[in-house]
Write a protein that holds these residues in place. Structure first.
Motif, PDB file in Angstrom:
ATOM      1  N   THR A  84       0.817  -1.217   0.000  1.00  0.00           N
ATOM      2  CA  THR A  84       0.000   0.000   0.000  1.00  0.00           C
ATOM      3  C   THR A  84       0.847   1.262   0.000  1.00  0.00           C
ATOM      4  O   THR A  84       0.309   2.368   0.026  1.00  0.00           O
ATOM      5  N   GLY A  85       2.169   1.088   0.014  1.00  0.00           N
ATOM      6  CA  GLY A  85       3.050   2.248   0.110  1.00  0.00           C
ATOM      7  C   GLY A  85       3.239   2.708   1.541  1.00  0.00           C
ATOM      8  O   GLY A  85       3.804   3.783   1.778  1.00  0.00           O
ATOM      9  N   VAL A  86       2.757   1.898   2.512  1.00  0.00           N
ATOM     10  CA  VAL A  86       2.899   2.225   3.930  1.00  0.00           C
ATOM     11  C   VAL A  86       3.676   1.102   4.602  1.00  0.00           C
ATOM     12  O   VAL A  86       3.363  -0.074   4.425  1.00  0.00           O
ATOM     13  N   LEU A  87       4.693   1.474   5.363  1.00  0.00           N
ATOM     14  CA  LEU A  87       5.552   0.486   6.018  1.00  0.00           C
ATOM     15  C   LEU A  87       5.353   0.529   7.524  1.00  0.00           C
ATOM     16  O   LEU A  87       5.357   1.601   8.131  1.00  0.00           O
ATOM     17  N   LYS A  88       5.147  -0.625   8.151  1.00  0.00           N
ATOM     18  CA  LYS A  88       5.159  -0.671   9.612  1.00  0.00           C
ATOM     19  C   LYS A  88       6.619  -0.768  10.043  1.00  0.00           C
ATOM     20  O   LYS A  88       7.387  -1.549   9.489  1.00  0.00           O
ATOM     21  N   VAL A  89       7.033   0.040  10.983  1.00  0.00           N
ATOM     22  CA  VAL A  89       8.431   0.122  11.401  1.00  0.00           C
ATOM     23  C   VAL A  89       8.619  -0.718  12.669  1.00  0.00           C
ATOM     24  O   VAL A  89       8.040  -0.405  13.720  1.00  0.00           O
ATOM     25  N   THR A  90       9.410  -1.806  12.520  1.00  0.00           N
ATOM     26  CA  THR A  90       9.644  -2.739  13.626  1.00  0.00           C
ATOM     27  C   THR A  90      11.152  -2.896  13.783  1.00  0.00           C
ATOM     28  O   THR A  90      11.751  -3.833  13.264  1.00  0.00           O
ATOM     29  N   PRO A  91      11.811  -1.991  14.478  1.00  0.00           N
ATOM     30  CA  PRO A  91      13.286  -1.944  14.490  1.00  0.00           C
ATOM     31  C   PRO A  91      13.970  -3.220  14.972  1.00  0.00           C
ATOM     32  O   PRO A  91      15.104  -3.500  14.574  1.00  0.00           O
ATOM     33  N   ALA A  92      13.279  -3.995  15.810  1.00  0.00           N
ATOM     34  CA  ALA A  92      13.938  -5.194  16.349  1.00  0.00           C
ATOM     35  C   ALA A  92      13.956  -6.344  15.354  1.00  0.00           C
ATOM     36  O   ALA A  92      14.667  -7.325  15.571  1.00  0.00           O
ATOM     37  N   HIS A  93      13.208  -6.239  14.245  1.00  0.00           N
ATOM     38  CA  HIS A  93      13.020  -7.414  13.408  1.00  0.00           C
ATOM     39  C   HIS A  93      13.230  -7.188  11.915  1.00  0.00           C
ATOM     40  O   HIS A  93      12.806  -8.009  11.106  1.00  0.00           O
ATOM     41  N   ASP A  94      13.880  -6.103  11.562  1.00  0.00           N
ATOM     42  CA  ASP A  94      14.192  -5.871  10.150  1.00  0.00           C
ATOM     43  C   ASP A  94      15.339  -4.874  10.086  1.00  0.00           C
ATOM     44  O   ASP A  94      15.300  -3.838  10.772  1.00  0.00           O
ATOM     45  N   ILE A  95      16.344  -5.158   9.273  1.00  0.00           N
ATOM     46  CA  ILE A  95      17.539  -4.311   9.244  1.00  0.00           C
ATOM     47  C   ILE A  95      17.210  -2.908   8.751  1.00  0.00           C
ATOM     48  O   ILE A  95      17.747  -1.906   9.261  1.00  0.00           O
ATOM     49  N   ASN A  96      16.319  -2.805   7.768  1.00  0.00           N
ATOM     50  CA  ASN A  96      15.974  -1.471   7.254  1.00  0.00           C
ATOM     51  C   ASN A  96      15.116  -0.689   8.255  1.00  0.00           C
ATOM     52  O   ASN A  96      15.272   0.519   8.423  1.00  0.00           O
ATOM     53  N   ASP A  97      14.219  -1.415   8.945  1.00  0.00           N
ATOM     54  CA  ASP A  97      13.438  -0.770  10.008  1.00  0.00           C
ATOM     55  C   ASP A  97      14.369  -0.304  11.123  1.00  0.00           C
ATOM     56  O   ASP A  97      14.160   0.752  11.734  1.00  0.00           O
ATOM     57  N   TYR A  98      15.385  -1.115  11.390  1.00  0.00           N
ATOM     58  CA  TYR A  98      16.365  -0.771  12.427  1.00  0.00           C
ATOM     59  C   TYR A  98      17.064   0.553  12.088  1.00  0.00           C
ATOM     60  O   TYR A  98      17.243   1.426  12.946  1.00  0.00           O
ATOM     61  N   LYS A  99      17.423   0.707  10.788  1.00  0.00           N
ATOM     62  CA  LYS A  99      18.092   1.940  10.359  1.00  0.00           C
ATOM     63  C   LYS A  99      17.142   3.147  10.468  1.00  0.00           C
ATOM     64  O   LYS A  99      17.551   4.233  10.887  1.00  0.00           O
ATOM     65  N   ILE A 100      15.872   2.933  10.106  1.00  0.00           N
ATOM     66  CA  ILE A 100      14.887   4.025  10.229  1.00  0.00           C
ATOM     67  C   ILE A 100      14.682   4.377  11.698  1.00  0.00           C
ATOM     68  O   ILE A 100      14.629   5.555  12.088  1.00  0.00           O
ATOM     69  N   GLY A 101      14.601   3.338  12.542  1.00  0.00           N
ATOM     70  CA  GLY A 101      14.417   3.574  13.967  1.00  0.00           C
ATOM     71  C   GLY A 101      15.554   4.369  14.564  1.00  0.00           C
ATOM     72  O   GLY A 101      15.335   5.290  15.386  1.00  0.00           O
ATOM     73  N   ALA A 102      16.791   4.014  14.155  1.00  0.00           N
ATOM     74  CA  ALA A 102      17.955   4.748  14.670  1.00  0.00           C
ATOM     75  C   ALA A 102      17.932   6.194  14.182  1.00  0.00           C
ATOM     76  O   ALA A 102      18.265   7.134  14.930  1.00  0.00           O
ATOM     77  N   LYS A 103      17.522   6.387  12.935  1.00  0.00           N
ATOM     78  CA  LYS A 103      17.497   7.724  12.342  1.00  0.00           C
ATOM     79  C   LYS A 103      16.514   8.634  13.077  1.00  0.00           C
ATOM     80  O   LYS A 103      16.795   9.817  13.303  1.00  0.00           O
ATOM     81  N   TYR A 104      15.368   8.067  13.489  1.00  0.00           N
ATOM     82  CA  TYR A 104      14.324   8.887  14.118  1.00  0.00           C
ATOM     83  C   TYR A 104      14.240   8.646  15.634  1.00  0.00           C
ATOM     84  O   TYR A 104      13.272   9.070  16.271  1.00  0.00           O
ATOM     85  N   LYS A 105      15.277   7.959  16.174  1.00  0.00           N
ATOM     86  CA  LYS A 105      15.374   7.714  17.619  1.00  0.00           C
ATOM     87  C   LYS A 105      14.099   7.065  18.180  1.00  0.00           C
ATOM     88  O   LYS A 105      13.517   7.513  19.178  1.00  0.00           O
ATOM     89  N   LEU A 106      13.661   6.017  17.521  1.00  0.00           N
ATOM     90  CA  LEU A 106      12.463   5.301  17.929  1.00  0.00           C
ATOM     91  C   LEU A 106      12.815   4.217  18.943  1.00  0.00           C
ATOM     92  O   LEU A 106      13.920   3.681  18.945  1.00  0.00           O
ATOM     93  N   PRO A 107      11.902   3.829  19.817  1.00  0.00           N
ATOM     94  CA  PRO A 107      12.167   2.747  20.775  1.00  0.00           C
ATOM     95  C   PRO A 107      12.238   1.388  20.064  1.00  0.00           C
ATOM     96  O   PRO A 107      11.850   1.265  18.904  1.00  0.00           O
ATOM     97  N   VAL A 108      12.720   0.394  20.796  1.00  0.00           N
ATOM     98  CA  VAL A 108      12.871  -0.946  20.218  1.00  0.00           C
ATOM     99  C   VAL A 108      12.201  -1.952  21.147  1.00  0.00           C
ATOM    100  O   VAL A 108      12.476  -1.984  22.348  1.00  0.00           O
ATOM    101  N   PHE A 109      11.308  -2.790  20.599  1.00  0.00           N
ATOM    102  CA  PHE A 109      10.676  -3.872  21.354  1.00  0.00           C
ATOM    103  C   PHE A 109      11.019  -5.198  20.671  1.00  0.00           C
ATOM    104  O   PHE A 109      10.530  -5.468  19.570  1.00  0.00           O
ATOM    105  N   ASP A 110      11.838  -6.008  21.327  1.00  0.00           N
ATOM    106  CA  ASP A 110      12.249  -7.303  20.768  1.00  0.00           C
ATOM    107  C   ASP A 110      11.195  -8.337  21.141  1.00  0.00           C
ATOM    108  O   ASP A 110      11.095  -8.761  22.297  1.00  0.00           O
ATOM    109  N   THR A 111      10.386  -8.733  20.187  1.00  0.00           N
ATOM    110  CA  THR A 111       9.217  -9.582  20.469  1.00  0.00           C
ATOM    111  C   THR A 111       9.510 -11.073  20.339  1.00  0.00           C
ATOM    112  O   THR A 111       8.590 -11.884  20.468  1.00  0.00           O
ATOM    113  N   LEU A 112      10.766 -11.421  20.044  1.00  0.00           N
ATOM    114  CA  LEU A 112      11.097 -12.843  19.879  1.00  0.00           C
ATOM    115  C   LEU A 112      12.183 -13.272  20.850  1.00  0.00           C
ATOM    116  O   LEU A 112      13.151 -12.538  21.089  1.00  0.00           O
TER     117      LEU A 112
END
Length: 870
Positions: free
Chosen positions: A268-296
């Motif tokens: 849909t052109g919309v990405l859910k950002v899950t920094p603990a479970h995807d390398i690209n999400d991790y980079k976005i999370g670091a860029k925007y200082k987002l929290p991290v929840f490791d669900t596994l």
């Protein structure tokens, strides 16, 4: 020496291998000779022989045996790799079968089981290599976990840490939930899988009637979402930027952010950002200082941070997520989705991205310090065969990432890092050295209170030192051997470990050996079945090499595989290939039985056909030896084998033996018999690297069980540059035989053949032609009235037959040949009339084309004359 009437490899293979071993022919120590050294790609200590091993080690054995026969000090160093992940998995399974869980054991108890298993089963593959004839120096057998090699690994780690090339850091890594360990990028195998893409509602935090649709293949990670992201230029969602949405089911409010990383055309052109479970999400999370929840959890089950379905397996949780999303009206639709998914190379488990604190090697800094790692390959100081793999190597080195060197296992080289009670650490060889390192930091610690790092090093961190460590090159005691054998000569390996092993050995070579670790790298292809599927136990398409050896003999299997194995190209294996190898063994065996049946007598004169045959074959054999040398230089081993195969089958058996075979009940002059035996012995020596068992047996048989030297160390034949003999005499023989077959004329019926010319090629080989073709050959004769003609080069020969000749059929045959030659001449004319070709081609190439035209004109003229006579 009497031999059995039929070749039975089972009667000779163990005998000769035992003989070679007992006489120490495989063993090497430094001396004044030129060293020739190969280090074996160490198979996993858990391994058993498969078709890939069979191919790889046969090639190594061919190279080492040839070097040994060339008088070099040949040293083939064998050994095994401890294979951390694979071996630990086997030990864990073995314990589970006994009702013992790893978690219930101390590290020391687990390692006792591991060592017991290794001692009991670890050497199986090396014993199997002996069955295929591998002439390794077994006295030098090494194991990556033996004390000397273990210490080398630890010393290198400490050295690189002190140089600032190894560091400890927290990054996203590849995680194997089955092996419960991190993996390097190279240990992740991507496969295309059929999956589902789920379209899920993320409702507005301000207005529950509004929602944004997110497409994901991994709904089990939703509870780790910390944002949704859209492309800043996507008009569909621009109004959402800065707002908040509700994470489905867990009801967490997260921001909608914009970043140009987003692919507008995916889902849909919309990405859910899950920094603990995807390398690209991790980079976005670091860029925007987002929290991290490791669900596994480390075993792939849902962690406490996952909130829902805690303790469930990730894939079971996925089904539960979809079920609940659907019940809550949050699942919009589901689509089929085919995408690449990473699998663990060792356990085949689906790999999870995971944030973890690990040990890394700074590859950018290392490469800056060691530019020869790339330069030596690009400049062919280290030659790749085939050269196409230079591009692969260049791309990987030029885009190299830091090497994750730690693994969460117990079996392996334990990381020499020591932690104090407050979590501070130092790197040192043992606890006492660690105390001294802490003292340098003004920290006083009790050695008994220090805790060593639980992790071990990546298996490849030991095998990258292999060309140095096998000679104990990191110790003073090993320096002399290292100076003699290093750099090694040739490495034979598979292209799939070009990054794991080849590149890293080159790195270690320049860092610790001060130069390249080897001069050539020969990349074998992958052994596949006739359907081009990679051979594997799971597919059931891979024969057991030992079963093939039992059925066809080691020499037959070796030859059958090598004939169809060009460097770097996949091998389409079929059992008929090793059957061909066995048939060739039978051919050689029967050739010996024929030769051994010849008798000699000093009172018998040398027949012209015998002398001519020996002279012709000497030139053929000399030329083949030269061809083989060139093929070996270029690592075209299959071409080298094919050259000697044709020499034996087509030239020795079909020509020389037929030409010298005396009339029934008669004998040969000793000079002729000795010449035949000498040629046969030279053939055995040329063949020995490829087919060691049968050649050693027949070499001894030729010399009445007492040769000056056994074949394994006899001199390898060299080319004397005699030049290739003319093929025209044998072409004439073949043409005469074809005419006999087509007209139903018995080979026993002697015919007359008239040659209009007096070409020296035929004059010098007159008796040879007459014997092989059973004809009387008239040179410089007159065209006979009723005869069939054949062309040999530009010479015309007429074969007198006592049968009626179909004139019309012969006319058509001649006209067809004239038409073919005229078409051929037109194509040559087109080349010669092309100014660019004449200007740019080498002079000898242009001359050859002109000669082709002249020959074709002469043949056409001769055929037209013959046509007119009919």
């Amino acid at each position: 020496m009497d031999i059995s009437s039929k070749y039975d490899p089972s009667l000779i293979e163990d005998k000769w291998y035992r003989y070679w071993m007992e006489n120490g022919f495989f063993h090497s120590v430094p001396d004044k000779r030129e060293a020739y050294c190969i280090v074996i790609p160490p198979p996993n200590v858990t391994g058993v022989l498969h078709m890939g091993h069979m191919l790889n080690n046969t090639i190594q054995d061919v190279l080492i045996r040839r070097a040994r026969m060339q008088g070099k000090n040949a040293c083939w160093v064998p050994g095994t790799d401890h294979a951390s992940i694979a071996t630990e998995a086997k030990i864990v399974k073995m314990l589970a079968d006994k009702g013992i869980a790893k978690k219930d054991l101390s590290r020391e108890e687990f390692l006792e089981y591991a060592w017991e298993w290794t001692h009991n089963y670890g050497g199986i593959i090396l014993e199997q290599l002996k069955k295929m004839g591998a002439s390794c120096d077994w006295n030098r057998t090494r194991f990556t976990m033996e004390p000397s090699l273990y210490n080398a690994v630890i010393d290198v780690f400490i050295d690189l840490y002190k140089k600032g090339l190894i560091y400890r850091g927290t990054k996203m890594v590849n995680w194997d939930p089955q092996g419960k360990t991190t993996l390097s990028d190279e240990e992740v195998i991507f496969k295309e899988v059929n999956d589902n893409l789920y379209y899920i509602k993320y409702t507005s935090a301000d207005n529950p009637d509004e929602f944004i649709s997110v497409a994901t293949a991994r709904p089990e990670t939703i509870s780790g979402d910390v944002a949704v992201c859209i492309h800043p230029d996507d008009e569909r969602y621009r109004s959402w930027i800065g707002k908040q949405v509700i994470v489905p089911l867990v009801n967490r409010k997260v921001p909608v952010i914009a970043d140009d990383y987003i692919a507008v055309d995916f889902g849909t052109g919309v990405l859910k950002v899950t920094p603990a479970h995807d390398i690209n999400d991790y980079k976005i999370g670091a860029k925007y200082k987002l929290p991290v929840f490791d669900t596994l959890n480390e075993d792939g089950t849902i962690s406490e941070a996952g909130l829902l379905y805690v303790g469930k397996d990730r894939f079971e949780a996925r089904k539960l997520w979809i079920k609940d999303l659907e019940q809550h009206g949050l699942l919009l639709k589901t689509e089929d989705y085919r995408h690449n998914v990473g699998f663990s190379e060792r356990t085949d488990a689906i790999v999870e991205p995971r944030i973890s604190t690990q040990w890394f090697m700074d590859m950018q800094a290392f490469m800056k310090k060691n530019p020869d790692v790339l330069r030596s390959v690009i400049n062919d100081e280290i030659s790749f065969h085939p050269a196409k793999f230079k591009n692969t190597y260049n791309h990987w080195i030029s885009n190299i990432k830091d090497w994750n060197v730690s693994r969460q296992l117990w079996w392996g080289h334990r990381i020499p890092a020591w932690y104090s009670a407050d979590g501070d650490f130092v790197v040192a060889k043992d606890a006492n050295e660690a105390v001294a390192e802490f003292a340098k930091k003004n920290v006083i610690v009790n050695p008994e209170r220090l805790k060593q790092d639980e992790d071990v090093l990546d298996t490849w961190f030991s095998s990258w030192l292999w060309p140095i460590s096998v000679f104990d090159g990191f110790t003073e005691a090993g320096k002399k051997e290292l100076e003699y054998y290093y750099p090694t000569n040739d490495l034979v390996t598979a292209p799939e470990i070009i990054f794991f092993w080849v590149a890293r050995m080159i790195m270690a070579g320049y860092e610790y050996g001060s130069e390249k670790p080897f001069k050539n790298v020969y990349f074998t292809g992958i052994v596949r079945d006739k359907l081009r599927r990679k051979m594997s136990k799971s597919l059931g398409n891979s024969p057991d090499p030992l079963d093939l050896i039992a059925k066809y003999g080691a020499d037959g299997v070796r030859m059958g595989m090598l004939l169809c194995s060009p460097a770097g190209n996949d091998i389409l294996f079929d059992e008929s290939q090793v059957e061909q190898g066995r048939n060739f063994c039978n051919k050689i065996w029967n050739a010996y039985r024929l030769v051994s049946g010849f008798e000699s007598d000093d009172n018998i004169a040398v027949r012209d056909n015998e002398a001519q045959a020996l002279q012709w074959f000497e030139a053929k054999a000399d030329n083949a030896a030269g061809e083989m040398d060139k093929a070996f230089e270029e690592f075209r081993l299959n071409d080298a084998l094919m050259a000697v195969y044709k020499l034996v089958w087509d030239d020795f058996c079909s020509v020389l033996l037929e030409a010298v075979k005396p009339p029934h009940g008669e004998k040969l002059h000793p000079k002729i018999l000795q010449g035949v035996k000498q040629h046969f012995d030279n053939l055995l020596k040329l063949l020995h690297p490829f087919m060691p068992f049968i050649t050693e047996e027949l070499h001894h048989a030729l010399h009445a069980s007492n040769p000056d030297k056994p074949c394994i160390v006899d001199a390898y034949p060299k080319s004397n540059g005699l030049g290739l003999p003319s093929e025209y005499p044998l072409i004439l023989v073949a043409e005469i035989r074809n005419v006999r077959n087509s007209k139903g004329v018995s080979p026993k019926e002697k015919l007359e053949v008239v040659l209009l010319s007096n070409d020296k090629i035929f004059t010098r080989n007159l008796a040879l032609i007459e014997k092989l073709a059973n004809v009387t050959l008239v040179l410089n004769g007159i065209r006979p009235e009723s005869a069939l003609s054949v062309m040999v080069g530009t010479s015309q020969a007429f074969i007198r037959l006592n049968v009626a000749i179909n004139t019309e059929a012969e006319k058509k045959k001649l006209q067809d040949e004239i038409n073919y030659l005229q078409d051929f001449m037109r194509s040559v004319d087109a080349k010669l009339s092309n100014e660019k070709f004449v200007a740019n081609a080498k002079p000898d190439v242009v001359d050859r084309e002109r000669q082709k035209k002249a020959d074709a004109e002469q043949k056409i003229q001769s055929l037209q004359t013959q046509l007119q006579s009919l």
